[in-house]
Design an enzyme around this catalytic site. Structure first.
Site, mmCIF file in Angstrom:
data_model
loop_
_atom_site.group_PDB
_atom_site.id
_atom_site.type_symbol
_atom_site.label_atom_id
_atom_site.label_comp_id
_atom_site.label_asym_id
_atom_site.label_seq_id
_atom_site.Cartn_x
_atom_site.Cartn_y
_atom_site.Cartn_z
ATOM 1 N N ASP A 68 5.858 9.772 -6.158
ATOM 2 C CA ASP A 68 5.263 9.989 -5.108
ATOM 3 C C ASP A 68 5.744 12.010 -4.720
ATOM 4 O OD1 ASP A 68 7.612 10.878 -3.942
ATOM 5 O OD2 ASP A 68 7.700 9.562 -1.764
ATOM 6 N N LYS A 88 1.604 4.653 -9.038
ATOM 7 C CA LYS A 88 2.857 4.751 -8.124
ATOM 8 C C LYS A 88 3.090 3.507 -7.148
ATOM 9 C CE LYS A 88 2.695 6.383 -4.248
ATOM 10 N NZ LYS A 88 1.795 7.292 -2.814
#
Length: 383
Positions: free
Chosen positions: A269, A251
């Protein structure tokens, strides 16, 4: 005697002749009379036919017979009357309010919407084909692009080093809190070399407002040392190199690649995970599998902006606890519509940031965001 006899014979002979003549005349007259009888017999038949054709009385028997044929037709109304009786007998079935149940059913269905998606997540909603899913997903992205044309990363940064540090610090906290904290951190440690040589206790004190400050201090100091030792103090621009840094996962790596290097990446997320499952783009829960599933629905060039659109929508409208469904611009495309507030006026009160006329998360947002009506966030301690 002879003469008399002859006379008498003549007389007698004459008599028979007259009789024969009479008989012949009568036969002739009989023959003539026979045709007259046949003609008379024919004339009554013709007269009867003519009478049957001319006189309406002759048709009256047919007319009288026709009503006799219609009399069964008169019985059919009684059969029809009997049919309503059957309908009347079925009337109670209609009165058992099947239509009323159908009217009530949609309300129950809307109430059970949250449970239904959970059961149909593995398959596409309502038997949606793969092609239909791709089209719907891309249409949602286009709609969000119109709603958030100014979407951008909501972390303040000036270079790749600041972005990677800020992204690591954003775990388990808001971007706003990170943006309020990093100015002091970068003012004291502007380069990887500076932060690598920093006193951990001093760094912890600066990072305390972000939560989990000890673990975060260890990560940012560790990644700074790795940058200095392995990459000459420069942030690498490859995924396989970024994920080797302490505290940097896929991420964080995609945030850096997409926003600091312009290389496409999907940022999975908590907001991204929540929304793509609500929209039935995937039923995966593992971030890496979500990234792969969603990435397959879009061209690679769309990945970075797609991440911004989805995350911005999750922060402003499609909240975790109570989404503002009544104010959602993509409600017709959302299988989870109805999980949140559907009343438009009540939903407007749930909006956040610039959609509600409130400050955003960045202290130094892009000019496009300010031009769109966004407001800069206040610094730490300003209220």
């Amino acid at each position: 005697m002879g003469e008399q006899g002859s006379d008498g014979g003549r007389k007698t002979a004459g008599a028979p002749r007259t009789a024969a003549a009479g008989t012949g005349a009568s036969a002739a007259s009989a023959k003539k009379a026979a045709p007259s009888k046949k003609a008379a017999a024919r004339k009554p038949a013709a007269a009867k036919k003519a009478a049957a054709e001319k006189t309406p009385g002759a048709t009256k028997p047919a007319a009288k017979k026709a009503p006799a044929k219609k009399t069964p037709a008169k019985k059919t109304p009684s059969a029809k009357k009997a049919a309503p009786a059957k309908k009347a007998s079925s009337a109670p079935l209609r009165k058992a309010p099947a239509p009323r149940k159908q009217v009530v059913a949609p309300k129950k269905a809307t109430a059970s919407v949250p449970a239904a998606p959970a059961k149909t997540v593995a398959a596409h909603p309502q038997g949606e084909s793969r092609t239909a899913l791709v089209r719907r997903a891309r249409r949602i992205n286009r709609e969000l692009a119109e709603v958030y044309p100014y979407a951008h990363p909501e972390l303040d940064f000036e270079n790749p080093f600041q972005l990677v540090v800020a992204t690591v610090l954003s775990a388990q906290t808001t971007d706003l809190r990170v943006n309020q904290t990093t100015p002091a951190l970068f003012a004291k440690y502007p380069t990887p070399e500076d932060l690598a040589a920093a006193n951990p206790e001093e760094v912890e004190e600066i990072l305390r407002p972000t939560g989990f400050f000890r673990a975060k201090t260890k990560s940012v100091i560790g990644l700074s040392k790795a940058l200095v030792e392995q990459f000459g103090g420069e942030v690498p621009g490859r995924l396989e190199d970024l994920v080797k840094l302490p505290g940097v996962g896929r991420k964080t790596a995609f945030v850096v690649l997409g926003n600091a290097f312009g290389r496409p990446g999907i940022t999975v997320d908590t907001h991204f995970q929540r929304l793509v499952r609500r929209w039935k783009w995937t039923d995966e829960t593992d971030p890496d599998k979500i990234e792969a599933a969603v990435g397959a629905l879009f061209p690679k060039s769309d990945w970075t902006d797609l991440s911004h659109h989805v995350i911005w929508h999750g922060r402003r409208i499609c909240h975790a606890r109570k989404p503002a469904c009544g104010a959602c611009p993509i409600a017709p495309l959302c299988p989870a519509y109805g999980e949140g507030e559907t009343d438009p006026e009540k939903a407007k009160k749930l909006l956040k940031y610039e959609k509600a006329g409130q400050p955003g998360q960045r202290l130094r947002p892009p000019q496009a965001y300010l031009d769109a009506g966004g407001r800069a966030a206040p610094p730490l301690g300003a209220g």
